[in-house]
Write a protein that holds these residues in place. Structure first.
Motif, PDB file in Angstrom:
ATOM      1  N   LEU A   1       0.820  -1.215   0.000  1.00 20.39           N
ATOM      2  CA  LEU A   1       0.000   0.000   0.000  1.00 20.39           C
ATOM      3  C   LEU A   1       0.849   1.257   0.000  1.00 20.39           C
ATOM      4  O   LEU A   1       0.596   2.196  -0.765  1.00 20.39           O
ATOM      5  N   PHE A   2       1.895   1.286   0.835  1.00 20.46           N
ATOM      6  CA  PHE A   2       2.626   2.530   1.047  1.00 20.46           C
ATOM      7  C   PHE A   2       3.738   2.783   0.035  1.00 20.46           C
ATOM      8  O   PHE A   2       4.120   3.941  -0.163  1.00 20.46           O
ATOM      9  N   VAL A   3       4.262   1.749  -0.607  1.00 22.70           N
ATOM     10  CA  VAL A   3       5.231   2.002  -1.677  1.00 22.70           C
ATOM     11  C   VAL A   3       4.570   2.772  -2.821  1.00 22.70           C
ATOM     12  O   VAL A   3       5.107   3.792  -3.280  1.00 22.70           O
ATOM     13  N   PRO A   4       3.386   2.347  -3.325  1.00 25.41           N
ATOM     14  CA  PRO A   4       2.721   3.148  -4.363  1.00 25.41           C
ATOM     15  C   PRO A   4       2.361   4.562  -3.908  1.00 25.41           C
ATOM     16  O   PRO A   4       2.427   5.513  -4.702  1.00 25.41           O
ATOM     17  N   LEU A   5       2.008   4.730  -2.622  1.00 29.69           N
ATOM     18  CA  LEU A   5       1.733   6.079  -2.118  1.00 29.69           C
ATOM     19  C   LEU A   5       2.996   6.937  -2.179  1.00 29.69           C
ATOM     20  O   LEU A   5       2.934   8.131  -2.476  1.00 29.69           O
TER      21      LEU A   5
ATOM     22  N   GLN B   1       4.642   2.025   8.242  1.00 28.17           N
ATOM     23  CA  GLN B   1       4.130   2.787   7.114  1.00 28.17           C
ATOM     24  C   GLN B   1       5.208   3.674   6.481  1.00 28.17           C
ATOM     25  O   GLN B   1       5.324   3.758   5.250  1.00 28.17           O
ATOM     26  N   THR B   2       5.982   4.351   7.312  1.00 28.84           N
ATOM     27  CA  THR B   2       6.918   5.341   6.767  1.00 28.84           C
ATOM     28  C   THR B   2       8.115   4.710   6.055  1.00 28.84           C
ATOM     29  O   THR B   2       8.660   5.302   5.122  1.00 28.84           O
ATOM     30  N   LEU B   3       8.524   3.512   6.449  1.00 29.26           N
ATOM     31  CA  LEU B   3       9.659   2.875   5.783  1.00 29.26           C
ATOM     32  C   LEU B   3       9.324   2.548   4.321  1.00 29.26           C
ATOM     33  O   LEU B   3      10.044   2.970   3.417  1.00 29.26           O
ATOM     34  N   PRO B   4       8.231   1.821   4.036  1.00 23.91           N
ATOM     35  CA  PRO B   4       7.910   1.586   2.614  1.00 23.91           C
ATOM     36  C   PRO B   4       7.496   2.862   1.885  1.00 23.91           C
ATOM     37  O   PRO B   4       7.711   2.964   0.671  1.00 23.91           O
ATOM     38  N   TYR B   5       6.940   3.813   2.610  1.00 26.27           N
ATOM     39  CA  TYR B   5       6.582   5.086   1.991  1.00 26.27           C
ATOM     40  C   TYR B   5       7.831   5.817   1.497  1.00 26.27           C
ATOM     41  O   TYR B   5       7.874   6.332   0.367  1.00 26.27           O
ATOM     42  N   PHE B   6       8.871   5.827   2.322  1.00 28.08           N
ATOM     43  CA  PHE B   6      10.144   6.437   1.937  1.00 28.08           C
ATOM     44  C   PHE B   6      10.743   5.714   0.741  1.00 28.08           C
ATOM     45  O   PHE B   6      11.238   6.340  -0.204  1.00 28.08           O
ATOM     46  N   ILE B   7      10.706   4.387   0.761  1.00 29.18           N
ATOM     47  CA  ILE B   7      11.249   3.611  -0.353  1.00 29.18           C
ATOM     48  C   ILE B   7      10.491   3.926  -1.636  1.00 29.18           C
ATOM     49  O   ILE B   7      11.085   4.050  -2.714  1.00 29.18           O
ATOM     50  N   GLY B   8       9.178   4.080  -1.548  1.00 29.40           N
ATOM     51  CA  GLY B   8       8.393   4.438  -2.723  1.00 29.40           C
ATOM     52  C   GLY B   8       8.792   5.789  -3.289  1.00 29.40           C
ATOM     53  O   GLY B   8       8.857   5.961  -4.515  1.00 29.40           O
ATOM     54  N   ILE B   9       9.084   6.739  -2.421  1.00 29.97           N
ATOM     55  CA  ILE B   9       9.541   8.053  -2.887  1.00 29.97           C
ATOM     56  C   ILE B   9      10.864   7.919  -3.631  1.00 29.97           C
ATOM     57  O   ILE B   9      11.045   8.490  -4.715  1.00 29.97           O
ATOM     58  N   VAL B  10      11.792   7.154  -3.060  1.00 27.70           N
ATOM     59  CA  VAL B  10      13.103   6.979  -3.698  1.00 27.70           C
ATOM     60  C   VAL B  10      12.966   6.248  -5.024  1.00 27.70           C
ATOM     61  O   VAL B  10      13.605   6.607  -6.019  1.00 27.70           O
ATOM     62  N   TRP B  11      12.120   5.223  -5.079  1.00 30.60           N
ATOM     63  CA  TRP B  11      11.918   4.506  -6.335  1.00 30.60           C
ATOM     64  C   TRP B  11      11.278   5.419  -7.383  1.00 30.60           C
ATOM     65  O   TRP B  11      11.580   5.317  -8.570  1.00 30.60           O
ATOM     66  N   GLY B  12      10.393   6.301  -6.935  1.00 31.21           N
ATOM     67  CA  GLY B  12       9.818   7.276  -7.864  1.00 31.21           C
ATOM     68  C   GLY B  12      10.878   8.202  -8.422  1.00 31.21           C
ATOM     69  O   GLY B  12      10.881   8.516  -9.624  1.00 31.21           O
TER      70      GLY B  12
END
Length: 214
Positions: free
Chosen positions: A46-50, A123-134
């Protein structure tokens, strides 16, 4: 771009560097988070795409409101020249098509530090990774748009979108990894009048070379 040889060298980067640096780092961080129970596969899904969507918004805002902000004084105009103006003058300089680590690492540390202060690593760990992957996707797409010949309809449309930003309307088409944000924001489109003026009467000719990083 710089009279100082050290700064000049630091401003150039091979296009593979961001991926060699951030790829293993983020995969290792996500693997550690899952193994240590700091996050879960479901939460990450959920949070990587966010995070990816957050980067798209950041990409647009940084490009439009920071990269294209020139200010009124010599310092701000020089800052603009270093950060983005050079890329518009020399858009085919392949060593300046991705962001150097000297710029991206402080940004990653700032974002990661703020998320660490928020807490909730699940939540914030995969969220951060999603930002970096973006960000990594943005760097790859920007490099490809300038350096490779697109073979798909999507690639050709995205290249036309970005080249219009460089050669026709630098005040429009700020999305780099996508076009839909410009459509939502009403900032997309080619030159609106053949006379070289936009709808408001301002000069719509490109910055620099023939006048040309987005």
């Amino acid at each position: 771009m710089f009279e100082n040889a050290f700064l000049e060298a630091c401003s150039k980067v091979h296009p593979a560097v961001p991926f060699l640096f951030y790829g293993p780092l983020t995969l290792g961080l996500l693997g550690w988070g899952l193994y240590a129970g700091r996050t879960t596969v479901g939460t990450s899904a959920l949070f990587v795409p966010l995070g990816l969507l957050t980067w798209i918004a950041m990409e647009y805002c940084i490009h439009r409101y920071f990269f294209h902000w020139e200010g009124n004084g010599p310092f701000t105009r020089r800052l603009h020249e270093i950060v983005h103006g050079y890329h518009h003058k020399y858009p085919d300089d392949e060593r300046r098509l991705v962001m150097p680590l000297g710029a991206s690492v402080p940004m990653a540390i700032l974002i990661g530090g703020l998320l660490w202060l928020v807490g909730h690593p699940a939540q914030t760990l995969p969220y951060f990774i999603g930002i970096v992957w973006g960000y990594m996707a943005y760097d790859f797409i920007h490099w490809s748009t300038h350096h490779r010949t697109p073979r798909t309809a999507w690639g050709k449309q995205l290249r036309a979108h970005h080249m219009a930003h460089h050669y026709a309307t630098p005040d429009r088409n700020f999305g780099i990894s996508n076009r839909w944000v410009d459509q939502l924001a009403g900032s997309g489109g080619r030159r609106r009048k053949h006379a070289g003026k936009d709808a408001s009467g301002h000069d719509a000719r490109p910055m620099g070379r023939s006048s040309v990083k987005a």
